[in-house]
Design a protein around this motif. Structure first.
Motif, PDB file in Angstrom:
ATOM      1  N   UNK A 220      -0.281   6.542   8.845  1.00  0.00           N
ATOM      2  CA  UNK A 220       0.196   5.262   9.383  1.00  0.00           C
ATOM      3  C   UNK A 220       0.375   4.238   8.252  1.00  0.00           C
ATOM      4  N   UNK A 221      -0.564   4.192   7.309  1.00  0.00           N
ATOM      5  CA  UNK A 221      -0.446   3.279   6.177  1.00  0.00           C
ATOM      6  C   UNK A 221       0.753   3.658   5.309  1.00  0.00           C
ATOM      7  N   UNK A 222       0.908   4.946   5.089  1.00  0.00           N
ATOM      8  CA  UNK A 222       2.032   5.453   4.304  1.00  0.00           C
ATOM      9  C   UNK A 222       3.354   4.992   4.918  1.00  0.00           C
ATOM     10  N   UNK A 223       3.504   5.199   6.215  1.00  0.00           N
ATOM     11  CA  UNK A 223       4.749   4.847   6.899  1.00  0.00           C
ATOM     12  C   UNK A 223       5.018   3.342   6.855  1.00  0.00           C
TER      13      UNK A 223
ATOM     14  N   UNK B  36      10.155  10.087  -0.518  1.00  0.00           N
ATOM     15  CA  UNK B  36      10.797   8.796  -0.245  1.00  0.00           C
ATOM     16  C   UNK B  36      10.105   7.665  -1.001  1.00  0.00           C
ATOM     17  N   UNK B  37       8.781   7.669  -0.993  1.00  0.00           N
ATOM     18  CA  UNK B  37       8.002   6.624  -1.645  1.00  0.00           C
ATOM     19  C   UNK B  37       8.246   6.628  -3.153  1.00  0.00           C
TER      20      UNK B  37
ATOM     21  N   UNK C 221       3.726   1.153   4.466  1.00  0.00           N
ATOM     22  CA  UNK C 221       3.846   0.670   3.088  1.00  0.00           C
ATOM     23  C   UNK C 221       5.145   1.076   2.412  1.00  0.00           C
ATOM     24  N   UNK C 222       5.770   2.141   2.844  1.00  0.00           N
ATOM     25  CA  UNK C 222       7.007   2.572   2.205  1.00  0.00           C
ATOM     26  C   UNK C 222       8.112   1.525   2.383  1.00  0.00           C
TER      27      UNK C 222
ATOM     28  N   UNK D 176       4.999  -5.955  -4.208  1.00  0.00           N
ATOM     29  CA  UNK D 176       3.870  -5.886  -3.265  1.00  0.00           C
ATOM     30  C   UNK D 176       3.209  -4.517  -3.325  1.00  0.00           C
ATOM     31  N   UNK D 177       4.013  -3.486  -3.446  1.00  0.00           N
ATOM     32  CA  UNK D 177       3.443  -2.143  -3.447  1.00  0.00           C
ATOM     33  C   UNK D 177       2.733  -1.830  -4.747  1.00  0.00           C
ATOM     34  N   UNK D 178       3.212  -2.374  -5.862  1.00  0.00           N
ATOM     35  CA  UNK D 178       2.503  -2.205  -7.135  1.00  0.00           C
ATOM     36  C   UNK D 178       1.122  -2.850  -7.032  1.00  0.00           C
ATOM     37  N   UNK D 179       1.071  -4.062  -6.478  1.00  0.00           N
ATOM     38  CA  UNK D 179      -0.216  -4.752  -6.294  1.00  0.00           C
ATOM     39  C   UNK D 179      -1.123  -3.963  -5.347  1.00  0.00           C
TER      40      UNK D 179
END
Length: 165
Positions: A130-133, A107-108, A135-136, A142-145
């Protein structure tokens, strides 16, 4: 563990041989960081790696992010990634946990076009999940940063594991 004096005395080629893998499959970071020697401290060495990454253009940064493996994969990993993921318990996932990581990895990557990056040293599989869930759901920018921030944490951990303070 090597001393800073040893690091500073290395030829550029020896430096890249010793630290080219700090940035996953991206020895260009070590090549750039080597230009800042001699380092007055281990912290200055970490900063040189950060400067090399931050100074790169976005395509180079993206290529470095994409060079990282999926978390909890059963694919062949570098020695550093294997040790780091094992330390976080990602080598002992239940079938259900493995399935959850696999689904999140898919999914990510479909959402962002690069793998989920998390500096796993010192974290548990539950914290990582938990971070994965969370951040997705981030925006791509934001995720690139965040991925770059996590890569920089990985640099720090790997240098601290190899060079004495």
């Amino acid at each position: 563990m090597m001393t800073l004096a040893t690091v500073n005395a290395m030829t550029p080629a020896d430096f890249v041989a010793a630290f080219g893998d700090v940035a996953e499959h991206s020895p260009w970071v070590a090549e750039q960081a080597a230009l800042s020697r001699p380092y007055p401290s281990r912290e200055a060495m970490v900063a040189a790696f950060e400067t090399a990454l931050r100074g790169a253009d976005q395509p180079a940064q993206l290529a470095l992010i994409r060079a990282h493996p999926d978390l909890a994969t059963r694919a062949k990993l570098t020695d550093d990634s294997t040790r780091e993921q094992k330390g976080a318990g990602l080598d002992t996932l239940s079938d259900a946990e493995f399935s959850r990581f696999t689904a999140l990895n898919t999914r990510y990557k479909e959402r962002f076009g690069f793998p989920f990056i998390f500096a796993v040293k010192g974290a548990t599989k539950h914290q990582i999940l938990a971070s994965f869930e969370a951040r997705v759901e981030n925006s791509k920018d934001d995720e690139f940063a965040m991925a770059l921030t996590q890569v920089l944490r990985i640099f720090r951990f790997r240098i601290e594991d190899r060079v004495s303070a």
